[in-house]
Design an enzyme around this catalytic site. Structure first.
Site, PDB file in Angstrom:
ATOM      1  N   ARG A  45       0.730  -0.893   0.264  1.00  0.00           N
ATOM      2  CA  ARG A  45      -0.022   0.438  -0.086  1.00  0.00           C
ATOM      3  C   ARG A  45       0.937   1.017  -0.195  1.00  0.00           C
ATOM      4  O   ARG A  45       2.208   1.273   0.597  1.00  0.00           O
ATOM      5  CB  ARG A  45      -0.928  -0.115   1.259  1.00  0.00           C
ATOM      6  CG  ARG A  45      -2.287  -0.447   1.734  1.00  0.00           C
ATOM      7  CD  ARG A  45      -3.127  -0.166   0.244  1.00  0.00           C
ATOM      8  NE  ARG A  45      -4.305  -1.260  -0.033  1.00  0.00           N
ATOM      9  CZ  ARG A  45      -4.558  -2.093  -0.442  1.00  0.00           C
ATOM     10  NH1 ARG A  45      -3.900  -2.291  -1.416  1.00  0.00           N
ATOM     11  NH2 ARG A  45      -5.492  -2.860  -0.758  1.00  0.00           N
ATOM     12  N   HIS A  96      -1.339   0.926  -9.603  1.00  0.00           N
ATOM     13  CA  HIS A  96      -1.358  -0.293  -8.557  1.00  0.00           C
ATOM     14  C   HIS A  96      -2.371  -1.381  -9.316  1.00  0.00           C
ATOM     15  O   HIS A  96      -3.791  -1.678  -9.570  1.00  0.00           O
ATOM     16  CB  HIS A  96      -3.472   1.134  -7.757  1.00  0.00           C
ATOM     17  CG  HIS A  96      -3.229  -0.307  -6.856  1.00  0.00           C
ATOM     18  ND1 HIS A  96      -3.944   0.868  -5.264  1.00  0.00           N
ATOM     19  CD2 HIS A  96      -3.756  -1.113  -6.156  1.00  0.00           C
ATOM     20  CE1 HIS A  96      -3.743  -0.427  -4.461  1.00  0.00           C
ATOM     21  NE2 HIS A  96      -4.146  -2.003  -5.325  1.00  0.00           N
TER      22      HIS A  96
HETATM   23  P1  NDP Z   1      -1.706 -11.505   4.826  1.00  0.00           P
HETATM   24  O1  NDP Z   1      -2.672 -10.847   5.908  1.00  0.00           O
HETATM   25  O2  NDP Z   1      -2.130 -12.649   4.187  1.00  0.00           O
HETATM   26  O3  NDP Z   1      -0.583 -11.220   5.207  1.00  0.00           O
HETATM   27  C1  NDP Z   1       0.307  -9.970   5.765  1.00  0.00           C
HETATM   28  C2  NDP Z   1       1.372  -9.952   6.112  1.00  0.00           C
HETATM   29  O4  NDP Z   1       1.535  -8.576   6.335  1.00  0.00           O
HETATM   30  C3  NDP Z   1       1.815 -11.712   7.007  1.00  0.00           C
HETATM   31  O5  NDP Z   1       1.997 -12.131   6.890  1.00  0.00           O
HETATM   32  C4  NDP Z   1       1.805 -10.601   8.386  1.00  0.00           C
HETATM   33  O6  NDP Z   1       2.112 -11.359   9.872  1.00  0.00           O
HETATM   34  C5  NDP Z   1       2.423  -9.163   8.250  1.00  0.00           C
HETATM   35  N1  NDP Z   1       2.222  -8.321   8.786  1.00  0.00           N
HETATM   36  C6  NDP Z   1       0.762  -7.170   9.535  1.00  0.00           C
HETATM   37  N2  NDP Z   1       1.522  -6.254  10.217  1.00  0.00           N
HETATM   38  C7  NDP Z   1       2.929  -6.591  10.803  1.00  0.00           C
HETATM   39  C8  NDP Z   1       3.440  -6.478  10.955  1.00  0.00           C
HETATM   40  N3  NDP Z   1       2.956  -5.044  11.876  1.00  0.00           N
HETATM   41  N4  NDP Z   1       5.136  -6.600  10.632  1.00  0.00           N
HETATM   42  C9  NDP Z   1       5.403  -6.888   9.963  1.00  0.00           C
HETATM   43  N5  NDP Z   1       4.916  -7.989   9.306  1.00  0.00           N
HETATM   44  C10 NDP Z   1       3.358  -7.823   9.306  1.00  0.00           C
HETATM   45  O7  NDP Z   1      -2.394 -10.406   4.001  1.00  0.00           O
HETATM   46  P2  NDP Z   1      -2.220 -10.501   1.556  1.00  0.00           P
HETATM   47  O8  NDP Z   1      -1.019 -11.303   1.733  1.00  0.00           O
HETATM   48  O9  NDP Z   1      -3.086 -11.175   0.949  1.00  0.00           O
HETATM   49  O10 NDP Z   1      -2.054  -9.295   1.439  1.00  0.00           O
HETATM   50  C11 NDP Z   1      -0.957  -8.107   1.656  1.00  0.00           C
HETATM   51  C12 NDP Z   1      -1.405  -6.749   1.318  1.00  0.00           C
HETATM   52  O11 NDP Z   1      -1.167  -6.732  -0.302  1.00  0.00           O
HETATM   53  C13 NDP Z   1      -2.566  -6.230   0.908  1.00  0.00           C
HETATM   54  O12 NDP Z   1      -3.112  -6.027   2.589  1.00  0.00           O
HETATM   55  C14 NDP Z   1      -2.684  -5.051   0.363  1.00  0.00           C
HETATM   56  O13 NDP Z   1      -2.788  -3.837   0.962  1.00  0.00           O
HETATM   57  C15 NDP Z   1      -2.103  -5.414  -0.851  1.00  0.00           C
HETATM   58  N6  NDP Z   1      -2.321  -5.846  -2.342  1.00  0.00           N
HETATM   59  C16 NDP Z   1      -1.548  -5.014  -2.813  1.00  0.00           C
HETATM   60  C17 NDP Z   1      -2.464  -4.885  -4.550  1.00  0.00           C
HETATM   61  C18 NDP Z   1      -2.452  -5.067  -5.676  1.00  0.00           C
HETATM   62  O14 NDP Z   1      -2.659  -4.799  -6.585  1.00  0.00           O
HETATM   63  N7  NDP Z   1      -0.890  -4.344  -5.345  1.00  0.00           N
HETATM   64  C19 NDP Z   1      -2.872  -6.467  -4.617  1.00  0.00           C
HETATM   65  C20 NDP Z   1      -4.087  -7.465  -3.149  1.00  0.00           C
HETATM   66  C21 NDP Z   1      -3.256  -7.028  -2.408  1.00  0.00           C
HETATM   67  P3  NDP Z   1       1.265 -12.385  10.505  1.00  0.00           P
HETATM   68  O15 NDP Z   1       1.921 -13.355   9.298  1.00  0.00           O
HETATM   69  O16 NDP Z   1       2.098 -12.421  11.831  1.00  0.00           O
HETATM   70  O17 NDP Z   1       0.111 -12.309  10.059  1.00  0.00           O
HETATM   71  C1  OXD Z   2      -6.519  -5.288  -3.134  1.00  0.00           C
HETATM   72  C2  OXD Z   2      -5.799  -4.477  -4.053  1.00  0.00           C
HETATM   73  O1  OXD Z   2      -5.771  -5.224  -2.184  1.00  0.00           O
HETATM   74  O2  OXD Z   2      -6.279  -4.342  -5.506  1.00  0.00           O
HETATM   75  O3  OXD Z   2      -6.435  -6.284  -3.541  1.00  0.00           O
HETATM   76  O4  OXD Z   2      -5.112  -3.531  -4.338  1.00  0.00           O
END
Ligand code: NDP
Ligand code: OXD
Length: 318
Positions: free
Chosen positions: A233, A281
């Site tokens: 993000r 994005h």
């Molecule tokens: P998940 O919830 O499956 O994974 C998030 C990961 O981030 C987990 O490993 C989590 O830790 C870690 N995390 C969260 N908070 C912290 C912190 N404070 N310190 C360290 N690690 C942290 O999410 P997804 O993998 O499904 O998606 C991740 C992000 O990708 C979404 O939230 C979105 O913002 C972004 N995204 C962007 C897209 C784009 O087109 N650019 C498309 C889709 C998603 P833990 O394993 O301990 O829970």
């Molecule tokens: C998502 C994105 O969060 O598209 O899936 O950014």
């Protein structure tokens, strides 16, 4: 009599007709209504949203669950009046595969000198890089070892890259040296040459990609200074710090798919920066044909009294 068959769709700026069509295919007999028609409607029990207007969801008296149209849910939490109902996010093989394609594309582009060769081509200049590092000389550090981070890690492993990862809680992922929490952050930053950011935007992660973090990254690897790839993000990054870090040599290059403000402002220095690759994005877009069915299936499961999957942990914010 109250109709029990209405679903609210609120995704300003998206192709509503496309999403309505795909949702209707899987939910025959249920009306899909846009917020302009649907707000306050007591027959709406489910809302499907991306950046819904503030206050919309709390105006629905019988709302049972909110479905995010993305994997991220920070767009939902912007609304300070959210009703206390479960929030379901997207977890989908299709979205995950798209994200891993983006990650592999960007990692390989930097690893194989893509930006430099494109500049050379513009200048009609021939210059082969003779000292190309092998993939197994390069470590990719993945910030966020969730659904997306783990799949990217596996695909980078197949290409021969070493992979490290960082998460909130300690994870154990095959082929990945895992670090966790603030206590593991320093070692993680010292572990990699290319950083891929797949974190959610939460109170804890906002602004994490700033000068303080960049200074702690190692600069001893085959790329000289680290490469930053952010598809998590925009709120994770401080864009002025990224430009300063690139200009000072703290970072060697950046690929950015997400921005503090989107669309990226016309006057942002990131557009013209020779070390920055901008995508709009688009790393992993939500595909209506692939995602509408699973969303409606979850509504049907809820109606059968089954638990919802892919629930957001509201206290953690993702
Ligand atoms: P998940 O919830 O499956 O994974 C998030 C990961 O981030 C987990 O490993 C989590 O830790 C870690 N995390 C969260 N908070 C912290 C912190 N404070 N310190 C360290 N690690 C942290 O999410 P997804 O993998 O499904 O998606 C991740 C992000 O990708 C979404 O939230 C979105 O913002 C972004 N995204 C962007 C897209 C784009 O087109 N650019 C498309 C889709 C998603 P833990 O394993 O301990 O829970
Ligand atoms: C998502 C994105 O969060 O598209 O899936 O950014």
């Amino acid at each position: 009599m109250m109709s029990a068959e209405r679903i609210l769709l609120s995704a300003p700026g998206w192709d509503s007709e496309l999403w309505i069509g795909e949702l209707e295919k899987h939910a025959p007999g249920r009306d899909i209504v846009l917020e302009t028609d649907g707000a306050t409607d007591p027959s709406i029990r489910f809302a499907v949203v991306w950046k819904q207007p503030e206050g919309l969801l709390s105006s629905l008296p019988n709302l049972k669950a909110i479905f995010s149209l993305g994997a991220g849910v920070d767009h939902i939490f912007k609304d300070t009046t959210l009703p206390d109902v479960p929030i379901v996010r997207i977890v989908s093989d299709d979205l995950t595969a798209r994200m891993s394609e983006y990650v592999v594309w960007q990692v390989l582009d930097h690893h194989r000198n893509g930006p430099r060769y494109r500049r050379q081509q513009q200048n009609h200049s021939w210059g082969e890089t003779r000292q190309q590092a092998s993939a197994d000389d390069v470590t990719v550090g993945i910030m966020g070892l969730g659904e997306l981070g783990r799949d990217s890690a596996a695909k980078l492993n197949v290409l021969g890259f070493k992979v490290t990862g960082w998460s909130r809680r300690q994870q154990d992922v095959d082929g990945v040296t895992c670090f966790a929490g603030p206590e593991g952050f320093g070692d993680f930053l010292a572990s990699a040459d290319i950083f891929v950011v797949l974190l959610p935007l939460t109170d804890e992660t906002r602004g994490i990609l700033g000068l303080e973090t960049f200074r702690r990254m190692t600069r001893r690897g085959p790329l000289g200074a680290p490469v930053l790839i952010n598809a998590g993000r925009g709120g994770l990054q401080v864009e002025a710090d990224i430009v300063a870090a690139l200009d000072e040599g703290l970072l060697s290059a950046a690929s950015l798919d997400v921005f503090e403000a989107e669309p990226l402002g016309k006057d942002s220095p990131l557009w013209e920066h020779p070390k920055v690759t901008v995508t709009p994005h688009a790393a992993a877009s939500s595909n209506a044909a692939r995602l509408a069915g699973p969303i409606v299936e979850q509504m049907k499961a809820y109606d059968r009294g089954e638990p919802l999957a892919n629930l957001v942990d509201k206290s953690a914010g993702y």
